[in-house]
Design an enzyme around this catalytic site. Sequence first.
Site, PDB file in Angstrom:
ATOM      1  CG  MET A   1      -1.874  -1.111   1.191  1.00 31.49           C
ATOM      2  SD  MET A   1      -2.748  -1.216   2.732  1.00 31.49           S
ATOM      3  CE  MET A   1      -3.640  -2.699   2.397  1.00 31.49           C
TER       4      MET A   1
ATOM      5  CG  ASP B   1       0.896  -4.024   0.988  1.00 38.50           C
ATOM      6  OD1 ASP B   1       0.487  -4.223  -0.163  1.00 38.50           O
ATOM      7  OD2 ASP B   1       0.829  -2.921   1.549  1.00 38.50           O
ATOM      8  CG  PHE B   2       5.780  -8.630  -1.854  1.00 43.51           C
ATOM      9  CD1 PHE B   2       5.957  -8.222  -0.539  1.00 43.51           C
ATOM     10  CD2 PHE B   2       6.575  -9.652  -2.338  1.00 43.51           C
ATOM     11  CE1 PHE B   2       6.908  -8.817   0.270  1.00 43.51           C
ATOM     12  CE2 PHE B   2       7.525 -10.260  -1.534  1.00 43.51           C
ATOM     13  CZ  PHE B   2       7.696  -9.842  -0.225  1.00 43.51           C
ATOM     14  CD  GLU B   3       1.208  -1.730  -2.697  1.00 43.42           C
ATOM     15  OE1 GLU B   3       1.400  -0.656  -3.306  1.00 43.42           O
ATOM     16  OE2 GLU B   3       0.492  -1.812  -1.680  1.00 43.42           O
ATOM     17  N   GLY B   4       4.294  -2.845  -6.815  1.00 39.59           N
ATOM     18  CA  GLY B   4       5.282  -2.433  -7.811  1.00 39.59           C
ATOM     19  C   GLY B   4       5.830  -3.607  -8.605  1.00 39.59           C
TER      20      GLY B   4
END
Length: 366
Positions: free
Chosen positions: A1, A155-158
């Site tokens: 997030m 919460d892995f993003e990108g």
Amino acid sequence: MPRMRTALAALVGLVGLALPATAAAAPEPAAPDIPAHSLVGYLHASFANGSGYVRIADVPAEWDVIDLAFAEPTSPTSGRLEFNRCPAAECPNVETDEEFIAGIKAKQAEGKEVLLSVGGANGQVRLETEGARDAFVESAAAIIDRYGLDGIDIDFEGHSLELAPGDTDLKNPTTPVVVNLIAALRALNERYGPDFVLTMAPETFFVQLGYQHYGGGTGADPRAGSYLPVIDALRADLDLLHVQNYNSGPIMGLDDQYHTMGTADFHVAMIDMLLTGFPLAKNPDNAFAPLAPEQVAIGLPAANPAGNGFTPVPEVHKALDCLRAGTGCGPYQPHGTYPALRGLMAWSINWDAYHDNEFAKAHDAY
């Protein structure tokens, strides 16, 4: 997030999909003491984000699961995590480490689960090597042990996860960043045993988009659907999946129509996909099986400034009524009723406090 959020059988009537939830063989997770209907909230433990710092002792009682945001790696590929408390210059009312740990223990004594959330928009985590995998496990465990936490939230993003060209088999992923994350989370589960809490907070891009596009080398973004093999491999250990139903583009549902965030219909369509299952890139021979309703919560912004796609309280309740009881549904008709749907996740506790705790007050008793 993001830190700144202004962030089986054929399915009746559709392309060959999975069974409706009422007939699915999804295993009920051996969940720790998480209430049947829960509120999950992220607590800005390492930054203020414009919404102000909230001491853990001051987290309202409505929140059942508290995710401490965020642990981040020393570099994108090191795997070694650090969890830095918010500096006093940014958070003048920040508590000491001793007070923070005492606050965690007090919340746990009240029956709350307190987790370490890893990643976020700024915390790219690419476990490209076995060394990075092992560093991830050991550093995560060190933080969990230091603060006496109950588990971990991913919460892995990108660009943390992606699928390499040719990696299209859900059950047998080969991309190192995916394979090593699965192994790392299994190692943490084995280390701490059945009471360890595992949750995940992917974006729709990494999950539901897999119905349209999946796997590297297909002409789509190689990150599309890339969380799915991780979720699938760990489904027996996964306590909660709360996909971020915000900061999202339009997503195609199982009705082959696009659904837009911020409405009850979007949440119904996105959650129904998780509880019905779906073929990846519409290939019935490569399907994601349904999760149990107890494993799924709806991810939402707590307030307008917290993320694009804020959903007003009445629309959230409309979505819950439709999913739990099949009443008040809009254009999208779910493929079952899910009274055991676990609850709601919010980004964040801080943004909710900034807005007079509207989210917690309005949704806790619903």
